[in-house]
Design a protein around this motif. Structure first.
Motif, PDB file in Angstrom:
ATOM      1  N   TRP A   1       0.839  -1.202   0.000  1.00 49.54           N
ATOM      2  CA  TRP A   1       0.000   0.000   0.000  1.00 49.54           C
ATOM      3  C   TRP A   1       0.872   1.249   0.000  1.00 49.54           C
ATOM      4  O   TRP A   1       0.578   2.236  -0.688  1.00 49.54           O
ATOM      5  CB  TRP A   1      -0.923   0.009   1.215  1.00 49.54           C
ATOM      6  CG  TRP A   1      -2.189  -0.772   1.041  1.00 49.54           C
ATOM      7  CD1 TRP A   1      -2.473  -2.001   1.536  1.00 49.54           C
ATOM      8  CD2 TRP A   1      -3.351  -0.366   0.308  1.00 49.54           C
ATOM      9  NE1 TRP A   1      -3.739  -2.396   1.161  1.00 49.54           N
ATOM     10  CE2 TRP A   1      -4.301  -1.405   0.414  1.00 49.54           C
ATOM     11  CE3 TRP A   1      -3.681   0.779  -0.413  1.00 49.54           C
ATOM     12  CZ2 TRP A   1      -5.559  -1.336  -0.182  1.00 49.54           C
ATOM     13  CZ3 TRP A   1      -4.937   0.858  -1.019  1.00 49.54           C
ATOM     14  CH2 TRP A   1      -5.849  -0.186  -0.898  1.00 49.54           C
ATOM     15  N   ASN A   2       1.954   1.206   0.779  1.00 46.92           N
ATOM     16  CA  ASN A   2       2.843   2.363   0.845  1.00 46.92           C
ATOM     17  C   ASN A   2       3.454   2.673  -0.513  1.00 46.92           C
ATOM     18  O   ASN A   2       3.752   3.825  -0.829  1.00 46.92           O
ATOM     19  CB  ASN A   2       3.950   2.103   1.867  1.00 46.92           C
ATOM     20  CG  ASN A   2       4.781   3.340   2.140  1.00 46.92           C
ATOM     21  OD1 ASN A   2       4.261   4.394   2.501  1.00 46.92           O
ATOM     22  ND2 ASN A   2       6.089   3.227   1.968  1.00 46.92           N
TER      23      ASN A   2
ATOM     24  N   PHE B   1       1.914   5.463  -2.441  1.00 46.09           N
ATOM     25  CA  PHE B   1       2.152   6.844  -2.010  1.00 46.09           C
ATOM     26  C   PHE B   1       3.606   7.286  -2.149  1.00 46.09           C
ATOM     27  O   PHE B   1       3.906   8.472  -1.994  1.00 46.09           O
ATOM     28  CB  PHE B   1       1.687   7.000  -0.559  1.00 46.09           C
ATOM     29  CG  PHE B   1       0.227   6.717  -0.386  1.00 46.09           C
ATOM     30  CD1 PHE B   1      -0.726   7.676  -0.681  1.00 46.09           C
ATOM     31  CD2 PHE B   1      -0.205   5.460   0.025  1.00 46.09           C
ATOM     32  CE1 PHE B   1      -2.083   7.402  -0.567  1.00 46.09           C
ATOM     33  CE2 PHE B   1      -1.566   5.173   0.152  1.00 46.09           C
ATOM     34  CZ  PHE B   1      -2.497   6.144  -0.146  1.00 46.09           C
TER      35      PHE B   1
ATOM     36  N   ARG C   1       6.296  12.035  -3.261  1.00 49.33           N
ATOM     37  CA  ARG C   1       5.306  11.547  -2.298  1.00 49.33           C
ATOM     38  C   ARG C   1       3.895  11.979  -2.675  1.00 49.33           C
ATOM     39  O   ARG C   1       3.641  13.141  -2.962  1.00 49.33           O
ATOM     40  CB  ARG C   1       5.627  12.029  -0.883  1.00 49.33           C
ATOM     41  CG  ARG C   1       4.786  11.321   0.178  1.00 49.33           C
ATOM     42  CD  ARG C   1       5.379  11.484   1.557  1.00 49.33           C
ATOM     43  NE  ARG C   1       4.927  12.719   2.202  1.00 49.33           N
ATOM     44  CZ  ARG C   1       5.705  13.726   2.537  1.00 49.33           C
ATOM     45  NH1 ARG C   1       6.998  13.664   2.272  1.00 49.33           N
ATOM     46  NH2 ARG C   1       5.223  14.805   3.121  1.00 49.33           N
TER      47      ARG C   1
ATOM     48  N   GLU D   1      -0.144  11.838  -1.286  1.00 47.44           N
ATOM     49  CA  GLU D   1      -0.919  11.628  -0.069  1.00 47.44           C
ATOM     50  C   GLU D   1      -2.372  11.263  -0.350  1.00 47.44           C
ATOM     51  O   GLU D   1      -3.032  10.669   0.490  1.00 47.44           O
ATOM     52  CB  GLU D   1      -0.832  12.859   0.842  1.00 47.44           C
ATOM     53  CG  GLU D   1       0.584  13.045   1.397  1.00 47.44           C
ATOM     54  CD  GLU D   1       0.638  13.957   2.595  1.00 47.44           C
ATOM     55  OE1 GLU D   1      -0.274  14.776   2.752  1.00 47.44           O
ATOM     56  OE2 GLU D   1       1.608  13.854   3.367  1.00 47.44           O
TER      57      GLU D   1
ATOM     58  N   VAL E   1      -4.078   3.132   5.334  1.00 45.29           N
ATOM     59  CA  VAL E   1      -4.713   3.857   4.234  1.00 45.29           C
ATOM     60  C   VAL E   1      -6.214   3.981   4.488  1.00 45.29           C
ATOM     61  O   VAL E   1      -6.896   2.984   4.763  1.00 45.29           O
ATOM     62  CB  VAL E   1      -4.486   3.135   2.887  1.00 45.29           C
ATOM     63  CG1 VAL E   1      -5.164   3.906   1.756  1.00 45.29           C
ATOM     64  CG2 VAL E   1      -2.999   2.982   2.610  1.00 45.29           C
TER      65      VAL E   1
ATOM     66  N   THR F   1      -6.395   7.750   0.891  1.00 43.34           N
ATOM     67  CA  THR F   1      -5.592   8.767   1.562  1.00 43.34           C
ATOM     68  C   THR F   1      -4.671   8.116   2.581  1.00 43.34           C
ATOM     69  O   THR F   1      -5.114   7.281   3.378  1.00 43.34           O
ATOM     70  CB  THR F   1      -6.483   9.798   2.294  1.00 43.34           C
ATOM     71  OG1 THR F   1      -7.423  10.352   1.371  1.00 43.34           O
ATOM     72  CG2 THR F   1      -5.642  10.918   2.884  1.00 43.34           C
ATOM     73  N   ARG F   2      -3.416   8.482   2.538  1.00 42.36           N
ATOM     74  CA  ARG F   2      -2.482   7.981   3.547  1.00 42.36           C
ATOM     75  C   ARG F   2      -2.893   8.519   4.905  1.00 42.36           C
ATOM     76  O   ARG F   2      -3.089   9.729   5.072  1.00 42.36           O
ATOM     77  CB  ARG F   2      -1.055   8.429   3.200  1.00 42.36           C
ATOM     78  CG  ARG F   2       0.019   7.903   4.152  1.00 42.36           C
ATOM     79  CD  ARG F   2       1.391   8.411   3.742  1.00 42.36           C
ATOM     80  NE  ARG F   2       1.467   9.866   3.833  1.00 42.36           N
ATOM     81  CZ  ARG F   2       1.659  10.541   4.967  1.00 42.36           C
ATOM     82  NH1 ARG F   2       1.759   9.886   6.113  1.00 42.36           N
ATOM     83  NH2 ARG F   2       1.730  11.858   4.956  1.00 42.36           N
TER      84      ARG F   2
ATOM     85  N   ALA G   1      -2.090  12.120   6.499  1.00 44.99           N
ATOM     86  CA  ALA G   1      -1.764  13.065   5.428  1.00 44.99           C
ATOM     87  C   ALA G   1      -2.029  14.490   5.887  1.00 44.99           C
ATOM     88  O   ALA G   1      -2.941  14.748   6.657  1.00 44.99           O
ATOM     89  CB  ALA G   1      -2.583  12.747   4.175  1.00 44.99           C
TER      90      ALA G   1
END
Length: 212
Positions: free
Chosen positions: A50-51, A54, A111, A113, A174, A198-199, A202
């Motif tokens: 998932w990361n 972003f 990055r 977000e 997330v 959305t992280r 964020a």
């Protein structure tokens, strides 16, 4: 006996070297597990995947463009960075049209977000029978995009996409929000659907809805 101390130092250094590999910040969970000769932690693996959405803007834009959005790239925009693209399905009218917008926003070039897909599902007065296949576009695009990163939306979100209903969920750091509403003045089955990733944590500017 004079050789005992150096030997002990070598033996003690060996496990320390192994531990260093496990804590190397450049390694993701799967790589760290391989370095330690152990099974990877599934939750950590999913969090890494998932990361990747972003922390890799180029991959996000490429994944969106696989579905025809024609985003030109993640570029400086306002106080941060953004990428956006549009597409309409199907190419030939069949009575139901799905107009979609993709956008990704964040504070830095490396990055993201927030990733957002917006769909306007609109009906003609008498759509063709096969036009009902167009209902599947929303779910297919979202699932297809996520599959590029080896993740999925989970049962709650997947069900909401199938039914074109609103829902919320949090997975592996997330926030996922599906917001589905009727389109004013349109057919009773018309829907404006927004799917936002959305992280968690964020910053406010990157977390704002486009156009507001």
């Amino acid at each position: 006996m004079r050789f005992a101390a150096p030997l002990l130092l070598i033996v003690a250094a060996a496990p320390l070297a192994g531990c260093g590999a496990a804590h190397d910040p450049a390694l993701n969970e799967q790589q760290a597990a391989a370095a330690q000769n152990r099974a990877p932690d599934r939750d950590k693996v999913m969090a890494d995947r998932w990361n990747g959405i972003f922390t890799n803007p180029a991959a996000v834009v490429a994944a969106a463009n696989d579905f025809g959005f024609k985003a030109e790239g993640y570029k400086a925009s306002g106080k941060g960075y953004a990428a956006t693209g549009k597409v309409t399905w199907p190419e030939k009218s069949n009575g139901i049209a799905v107009e979609s917008v993709f956008d990704a926003t964040g504070p830095a070039a490396d990055r993201i977000e927030t990733v957002r897909f917006t769909f306007d599902v609109k009906h003609d007065a008498k759509p063709e029978e096969r036009a009902r296949d167009s209902y599947g576009y929303v779910r297919r695009i979202v699932l297809g995009f996520l599959s590029r990163f080896e993740v999925g939306p989970g049962d709650t979100i997947n069900g909401a996409l199938q039914r074109r209903e609103s829902a919320k969920d949090v997975q592996h750091g997330v926030s996922i929000v599906v917001d589905a509403n009727p389109i004013s003045g349109g057919n009773a089955k018309d829907r404006h659907i927004t799917v936002t990733f959305t992280r968690v944590g964020a910053s406010a500017p990157a977390n704002q809805t486009q156009g507001k």
